[in-house]
Design an enzyme around this catalytic site. Structure first.
Site, PDB file in Angstrom:
ATOM      1  N   ARG A  78       0.834  -1.199   0.000  1.00 45.76           N
ATOM      2  CA  ARG A  78       0.000   0.000   0.000  1.00 45.76           C
ATOM      3  C   ARG A  78       0.873   1.254   0.000  1.00 45.76           C
ATOM      4  NH1 ARG A  78      -4.494   1.796   4.473  1.00 45.76           N
ATOM      5  NH2 ARG A  78      -2.791   3.057   5.240  1.00 45.76           N
ATOM      6  N   MET A 103     -12.086   4.433  -4.355  1.00 39.21           N
ATOM      7  CA  MET A 103     -12.448   3.459  -3.332  1.00 39.21           C
ATOM      8  C   MET A 103     -11.251   2.819  -2.626  1.00 39.21           C
ATOM      9  SD  MET A 103     -15.346   4.114  -2.951  1.00 39.21           S
ATOM     10  CE  MET A 103     -17.101   4.064  -3.168  1.00 39.21           C
ATOM     11  N   ARG A 104     -10.143   3.533  -2.593  1.00 35.39           N
ATOM     12  CA  ARG A 104      -8.995   3.070  -1.808  1.00 35.39           C
ATOM     13  C   ARG A 104      -8.769   4.038  -0.664  1.00 35.39           C
ATOM     14  NH1 ARG A 104      -5.086  -0.301  -3.737  1.00 35.39           N
ATOM     15  NH2 ARG A 104      -3.489   0.752  -2.519  1.00 35.39           N
ATOM     16  N   ASN A 120     -12.466  15.270  -0.431  1.00 34.24           N
ATOM     17  CA  ASN A 120     -13.241  14.054  -0.711  1.00 34.24           C
ATOM     18  C   ASN A 120     -14.720  14.416  -0.705  1.00 34.24           C
ATOM     19  OD1 ASN A 120     -13.802  11.218  -0.998  1.00 34.24           O
ATOM     20  ND2 ASN A 120     -14.345  11.151   1.163  1.00 34.24           N
ATOM     21  N   HIS A 122     -18.458  12.620   0.158  1.00 29.30           N
ATOM     22  CA  HIS A 122     -19.055  11.442   0.788  1.00 29.30           C
ATOM     23  C   HIS A 122     -20.579  11.602   0.770  1.00 29.30           C
ATOM     24  CE1 HIS A 122     -19.354   7.918   3.195  1.00 29.30           C
ATOM     25  NE2 HIS A 122     -20.006   8.554   4.153  1.00 29.30           N
ATOM     26  N   GLU A 187     -24.389  16.249  -4.771  1.00 28.96           N
ATOM     27  CA  GLU A 187     -22.931  16.062  -4.883  1.00 28.96           C
ATOM     28  C   GLU A 187     -22.399  16.846  -6.069  1.00 28.96           C
ATOM     29  OE1 GLU A 187     -21.317  12.077  -4.527  1.00 28.96           O
ATOM     30  OE2 GLU A 187     -23.175  11.344  -3.670  1.00 28.96           O
TER      31      GLU A 187
HETATM   32  C1  GAR Z   1     -20.379   9.094  -5.022  1.00 30.21           C
HETATM   33  O1  GAR Z   1     -21.687   8.945  -4.539  1.00 30.21           O
HETATM   34  C2  GAR Z   1     -19.435   9.471  -3.905  1.00 30.21           C
HETATM   35  O2  GAR Z   1     -20.020  10.318  -2.971  1.00 30.21           O
HETATM   36  C3  GAR Z   1     -19.118   8.120  -3.310  1.00 30.21           C
HETATM   37  O3  GAR Z   1     -18.930   7.306  -4.437  1.00 30.21           O
HETATM   38  C4  GAR Z   1     -19.806   7.751  -5.489  1.00 30.21           C
HETATM   39  C5  GAR Z   1     -19.002   7.881  -6.758  1.00 30.21           C
HETATM   40  O4  GAR Z   1     -19.856   8.150  -7.828  1.00 30.21           O
HETATM   41  N1  GAR Z   1     -17.990   8.161  -2.436  1.00 30.21           N
HETATM   42  C6  GAR Z   1     -17.917   7.496  -1.286  1.00 30.21           C
HETATM   43  O5  GAR Z   1     -18.784   6.734  -0.892  1.00 30.21           O
HETATM   44  C7  GAR Z   1     -16.656   7.765  -0.452  1.00 30.21           C
HETATM   45  N2  GAR Z   1     -16.766   7.207   0.842  1.00 30.21           N
HETATM   46  P1  GAR Z   1     -19.301   8.741  -9.185  1.00 30.21           P
HETATM   47  O6  GAR Z   1     -18.198   7.768  -9.665  1.00 30.21           O
HETATM   48  O7  GAR Z   1     -20.469   8.724 -10.115  1.00 30.21           O
HETATM   49  O8  GAR Z   1     -18.766  10.118  -8.936  1.00 30.21           O
END
Ligand code: GAR
Length: 216
Positions: A78, A103-104, A120, A122, A187
């Site tokens: 890592r 997702m890492r 980030n 969330h 978002e």
């Molecule tokens: C989004 O909903 C983002 O908030 C989430 O992954 C999705 C990515 O969507 N992130 C997390 O859950 C971080 N903990 P996208 O690839 O369409 O932007």
């Protein structure tokens, strides 16, 4: 000093944003659209993905943005992965690094390197429901209001100082997908807005609080 001015640029031209994604990349797309519409005050310099199948790559290609795949299996640990990522982002001149569905979990050396310039998004009203499946967690908990959070990244998972949040109502008959779609619309609104505030040097981290400075 508890205060840390962010988005310092030392007169080097527009803030260069690097976006890190793992999946379809709709947040990346929203950031690119804002940049193209002149609403970001920054340029999207590079997309980095950890999966060659990430849909975000197609968005980058369609908009002429360099996309780089950095796969975990190419690196023994890592720490080695994070080091390679830092080197790439430095080489690309990234002033701000935005995690958009990446997702890492990035290790402490990465977080330290980009502290104060690592954001980030969330899909929850932090500090509620960190980690995976935030929308599912919200429904299971029975909350009446859910939402999205843009925050600076610290060593925790989805825990750092909050820049912007947006709330959405939870409907009586909500499904995870319906709630996720409602949150996603927010978002796409608040992530570009947070980046624009950073690029305009209007964010100041003061302990756990992020002060939004008035427009000059
Ligand atoms: C989004 O909903 C983002 O908030 C989430 O992954 C999705 C990515 O969507 N992130 C997390 O859950 C971080 N903990 P996208 O690839 O369409 O932007």
């Amino acid at each position: 000093m508890s205060e840390r001015a962010t988005s310092e640029q030392a007169g080097r031209g527009p803030v260069r944003v690097a976006v890190l994604a793992s999946g379809r990349g709709t947040n990346f797309g929203a950031i690119v659209a804002a940049a193209e519409a002149g609403r970001l005050g920054a340029e999207v310099a590079v997309l980095v993905v950890d999966r060659p199948a990430a849909g975000a790559i197609d968005i980058a290609r369609a908009h002429g943005i360099v996309a780089v795949v950095v796969e975990a299996r190419e690196h023994p640990t890592r720490e080695a992965y994070d080091k390679a990522l830092i080197a790439l982002l430095v080489e690309r001149g990234a002033d701000l690094v935005c995690l958009a569905g990446f997702m890492r979990v990035l290790g402490p050396a990465f977080v330290e390197h980009f502290r104060g310039r690592l954001l980030n998004i969330h899909p929850a009203l932090s500090p509620a429901f960190p980690g995976l499946h935030a929308q599912r967690q919200a429904l299971a908990h029975g909350v009446k209001v859910a939402g999205a959070t843009v925050h600076f990244v610290d060593e925790g998972v989805d825990t750092g100082p909050i820049v912007l949040q947006a709330a959405v109502p939870v409907a009586e008959d909500d499904t995870e997908d319906a709630l996720a779609a409602r949150i996603l619309r927010e978002e796409h609104r608040i992530y570009p807005e947070a980046i624009a505030l950073f690029a305009a040097r209007r964010l100041r981290i003061d302990g756990r609080r992020v002060r939004i400075l008035p427009a000059p």
